[in-house]
Design a protein around this motif. Sequence first.
Motif, PDB file in Angstrom:
ATOM      1  N   ALA A   2     -15.042 -42.792  39.540  1.00 53.00           N
ATOM      2  CA  ALA A   2     -15.040 -43.839  40.557  1.00 53.00           C
ATOM      3  C   ALA A   2     -13.828 -43.701  41.458  1.00 53.00           C
ATOM      4  N   PRO A   3     -13.961 -44.184  42.721  1.00 56.90           N
ATOM      5  CA  PRO A   3     -12.811 -44.159  43.617  1.00 56.90           C
ATOM      6  C   PRO A   3     -11.661 -44.920  42.986  1.00 56.90           C
ATOM      7  N   ILE A  12      -8.620 -40.076  46.878  1.00 54.39           N
ATOM      8  CA  ILE A  12      -9.860 -39.319  46.854  1.00 54.39           C
ATOM      9  C   ILE A  12      -9.540 -38.010  46.143  1.00 54.39           C
ATOM     10  N   LEU A  13     -10.381 -37.001  46.274  1.00 51.27           N
ATOM     11  CA  LEU A  13     -10.131 -35.726  45.613  1.00 51.27           C
ATOM     12  C   LEU A  13      -9.868 -34.614  46.629  1.00 51.27           C
ATOM     13  N   ALA A  23     -15.265 -36.808  48.246  1.00 55.83           N
ATOM     14  CA  ALA A  23     -15.460 -38.151  47.713  1.00 55.83           C
ATOM     15  C   ALA A  23     -15.106 -38.150  46.230  1.00 55.83           C
ATOM     16  N   PRO A  24     -14.730 -39.303  45.684  1.00 48.74           N
ATOM     17  CA  PRO A  24     -14.293 -39.380  44.288  1.00 48.74           C
ATOM     18  C   PRO A  24     -15.345 -38.963  43.256  1.00 48.74           C
ATOM     19  N   LEU A  80     -18.183 -42.243  51.261  1.00 40.53           N
ATOM     20  CA  LEU A  80     -18.298 -42.846  49.945  1.00 40.53           C
ATOM     21  C   LEU A  80     -19.024 -44.173  50.003  1.00 40.53           C
ATOM     22  N   TYR A  81     -19.562 -44.572  48.857  1.00 38.93           N
ATOM     23  CA  TYR A  81     -20.227 -45.860  48.738  1.00 38.93           C
ATOM     24  C   TYR A  81     -19.173 -46.936  48.577  1.00 38.93           C
ATOM     25  N   SER A  82     -19.438 -48.125  49.145  1.00 35.04           N
ATOM     26  CA  SER A  82     -18.459 -49.200  49.080  1.00 35.04           C
ATOM     27  C   SER A  82     -19.139 -50.554  49.237  1.00 35.04           C
ATOM     28  N   LYS A  83     -18.343 -51.592  49.100  1.00 35.17           N
ATOM     29  CA  LYS A  83     -18.769 -52.951  49.418  1.00 35.17           C
ATOM     30  C   LYS A  83     -18.040 -53.361  50.682  1.00 35.17           C
ATOM     31  N   ILE A  84     -18.701 -54.150  51.511  1.00 34.25           N
ATOM     32  CA  ILE A  84     -18.066 -54.702  52.713  1.00 34.25           C
ATOM     33  C   ILE A  84     -17.838 -56.183  52.452  1.00 34.25           C
ATOM     34  N   GLU A  85     -16.603 -56.615  52.637  1.00 37.09           N
ATOM     35  CA  GLU A  85     -16.228 -57.994  52.377  1.00 37.09           C
ATOM     36  C   GLU A  85     -16.067 -58.740  53.690  1.00 37.09           C
TER      37      GLU A  85
END
Length: 117
Positions: A2-3, A12-13, A23-24, A80-85
């Motif tokens: 995971a990131p 990241i990598l 991406a992680p 990368l995949y993420s959540k937007i707040e």
Amino acid sequence: MAPHATQNCMTILRCGSCTTLHAPETARCSSCGGANLESAHCSGTGSIVSWKVVEPLDVGAQDDSSVTLAIVELDDGPWLYSKIEGSFPECAEARVRVAFRSTVCDDGFPVFGVCAA
């Protein structure tokens, strides 16, 4: 994998052989095929590539708020995949910055907040 985000930076990598950033979740370098991937700091800023609002599955759940999941293209290169707040931007190319939040659910998604225009 995971990131990883600490209180002050996101990582990241980077390929130890050819320095390509990934991406992680990457297991091998897509450029040289090497498996020598190491942690590297990144800016934590990027642009939204795609997004989807996900409604809760359990209607009776205590937290019944929807979640915006997104693919973010980091300024450093990887996606990368993420959540937007917070409020979602009106334009798809909105700038985002990683928001360092302590969350109850450690699902592996970094949380990004929309940057002011």
